[in-house]
Design a protein around this motif. Structure first.
Motif, PDB file in Angstrom:
ATOM      1  N   ASN A 155      47.292  15.334 -99.340  1.00 10.94           N
ATOM      2  CA  ASN A 155      47.840  16.225 -98.313  1.00 10.94           C
ATOM      3  C   ASN A 155      48.430  17.487 -98.937  1.00 10.94           C
ATOM      4  O   ASN A 155      49.524  17.942 -98.551  1.00 10.94           O
ATOM      5  CB  ASN A 155      48.913  15.515 -97.483  1.00 10.94           C
ATOM      6  CG  ASN A 155      48.331  14.633 -96.398  1.00 10.94           C
ATOM      7  OD1 ASN A 155      47.130  14.357 -96.392  1.00 10.94           O
ATOM      8  ND2 ASN A 155      49.162  14.182 -95.487  1.00 10.94           N
ATOM      9  N   THR A 156      47.701  18.043 -99.883  1.00 15.49           N
ATOM     10  CA  THR A 156      48.230  19.156-100.657  1.00 15.49           C
ATOM     11  C   THR A 156      47.226  20.296-100.715  1.00 15.49           C
ATOM     12  O   THR A 156      46.027  20.062-100.889  1.00 15.49           O
ATOM     13  CB  THR A 156      48.579  18.703-102.082  1.00 15.49           C
ATOM     14  OG1 THR A 156      49.565  17.654-102.021  1.00 15.49           O
ATOM     15  CG2 THR A 156      49.150  19.859-102.895  1.00 15.49           C
ATOM     16  N   VAL A 157      47.732  21.504-100.586  1.00 13.78           N
ATOM     17  CA  VAL A 157      46.924  22.689-100.799  1.00 13.78           C
ATOM     18  C   VAL A 157      47.492  23.423-102.013  1.00 13.78           C
ATOM     19  O   VAL A 157      48.709  23.433-102.227  1.00 13.78           O
ATOM     20  CB  VAL A 157      46.910  23.594 -99.542  1.00 13.78           C
ATOM     21  CG1 VAL A 157      48.298  24.077 -99.177  1.00 13.78           C
ATOM     22  CG2 VAL A 157      45.965  24.766 -99.730  1.00 13.78           C
ATOM     23  N   TYR A 158      46.607  23.980-102.796  1.00 16.70           N
ATOM     24  CA  TYR A 158      46.995  24.642-104.037  1.00 16.70           C
ATOM     25  C   TYR A 158      46.623  26.119-104.002  1.00 16.70           C
ATOM     26  O   TYR A 158      45.657  26.519-103.347  1.00 16.70           O
ATOM     27  CB  TYR A 158      46.292  23.996-105.226  1.00 16.70           C
ATOM     28  CG  TYR A 158      46.556  22.521-105.375  1.00 16.70           C
ATOM     29  CD1 TYR A 158      45.634  21.581-104.913  1.00 16.70           C
ATOM     30  CD2 TYR A 158      47.724  22.061-105.979  1.00 16.70           C
ATOM     31  CE1 TYR A 158      45.867  20.224-105.048  1.00 16.70           C
ATOM     32  CE2 TYR A 158      47.964  20.704-106.118  1.00 16.70           C
ATOM     33  CZ  TYR A 158      47.039  19.791-105.651  1.00 16.70           C
ATOM     34  OH  TYR A 158      47.282  18.449-105.782  1.00 16.70           O
ATOM     35  N   LEU A 159      47.396  26.903-104.728  1.00 12.49           N
ATOM     36  CA  LEU A 159      47.047  28.300-104.953  1.00 12.49           C
ATOM     37  C   LEU A 159      47.077  28.527-106.463  1.00 12.49           C
ATOM     38  O   LEU A 159      48.152  28.560-107.073  1.00 12.49           O
ATOM     39  CB  LEU A 159      48.036  29.235-104.252  1.00 12.49           C
ATOM     40  CG  LEU A 159      47.790  30.724-104.471  1.00 12.49           C
ATOM     41  CD1 LEU A 159      46.457  31.138-103.820  1.00 12.49           C
ATOM     42  CD2 LEU A 159      48.923  31.563-103.892  1.00 12.49           C
ATOM     43  N   GLN A 160      45.901  28.630-107.046  1.00  7.94           N
ATOM     44  CA  GLN A 160      45.776  28.922-108.468  1.00  7.94           C
ATOM     45  C   GLN A 160      45.770  30.428-108.646  1.00  7.94           C
ATOM     46  O   GLN A 160      44.909  31.116-108.093  1.00  7.94           O
ATOM     47  CB  GLN A 160      44.494  28.320-109.034  1.00  7.94           C
ATOM     48  CG  GLN A 160      44.267  28.635-110.503  1.00  7.94           C
ATOM     49  CD  GLN A 160      45.293  27.993-111.411  1.00  7.94           C
ATOM     50  OE1 GLN A 160      45.620  26.809-111.243  1.00  7.94           O
ATOM     51  NE2 GLN A 160      45.805  28.746-112.374  1.00  7.94           N
ATOM     52  N   MET A 161      46.719  30.931-109.413  1.00  4.33           N
ATOM     53  CA  MET A 161      46.874  32.365-109.592  1.00  4.33           C
ATOM     54  C   MET A 161      46.641  32.704-111.064  1.00  4.33           C
ATOM     55  O   MET A 161      47.378  32.225-111.938  1.00  4.33           O
ATOM     56  CB  MET A 161      48.273  32.810-109.157  1.00  4.33           C
ATOM     57  CG  MET A 161      48.618  32.406-107.733  1.00  4.33           C
ATOM     58  SD  MET A 161      50.220  33.038-107.183  1.00  4.33           S
ATOM     59  CE  MET A 161      51.316  32.135-108.264  1.00  4.33           C
TER      60      MET A 161
END
Length: 123
Positions: free
Chosen positions: A76-82
């Motif tokens: 239940n996780t969303v990621y933002l790879q920057m």
């Protein structure tokens, strides 16, 4: 839907950081998930969005090619790879959930918001 963002911090220009946003509710897979950011004195800016199934993602022009959104339905996780971070990426980053198949860059299309996590890019 209850969103909790984390992973912010201080990073040098050119560095990378990964933000996470956990949805502790039961409808994660039913919602598109977006990321926005807001720097002091500026309006909230669209960063990107991923569809509820994870098959489509769209990004704001200022981050295209540097940032990537992904999601894990089991966590239940969303990621933002920057990656290749710049000082102008410094802001409070928010995750948000939009109902169903909504894919939008407009904040008012998102019904649920996390509390924000601070990213500072500086040497």
């Amino acid at each position: 839907v209850q969103l909790q963002a984390s992973g912010g911090g201080l990073v040098q220009p050119g560095g990378s950081l990964r933000l996470s946003c956990v949805d502790s509710g039961r409808s994660f897979s039913s919602n598109s998930m977006g990321w926005f950011r807001q720097a002091p004195g500026k309006e909230r800016e669209f960063v990107g969005v991923i569809s509820r199934g994870g098959g489509s993602s769209f990004y704001g022009d200022s981050v295209k090619g540097r940032f990537t959104i992904s999601r894990d339905k089991d966590l239940n996780t969303v990621y933002l790879q920057m990656n290749y971070l710049k000082p102008e990426d410094s802001a409070l980053y928010y995750c948000a959930a939009a109902p169903g198949s909504t894919i939008s860059s407009l904040p008012d299309r998102y019904h649920y918001w996390g509390q924000g996590t601070l990213v500072t890019v500086s040497s």
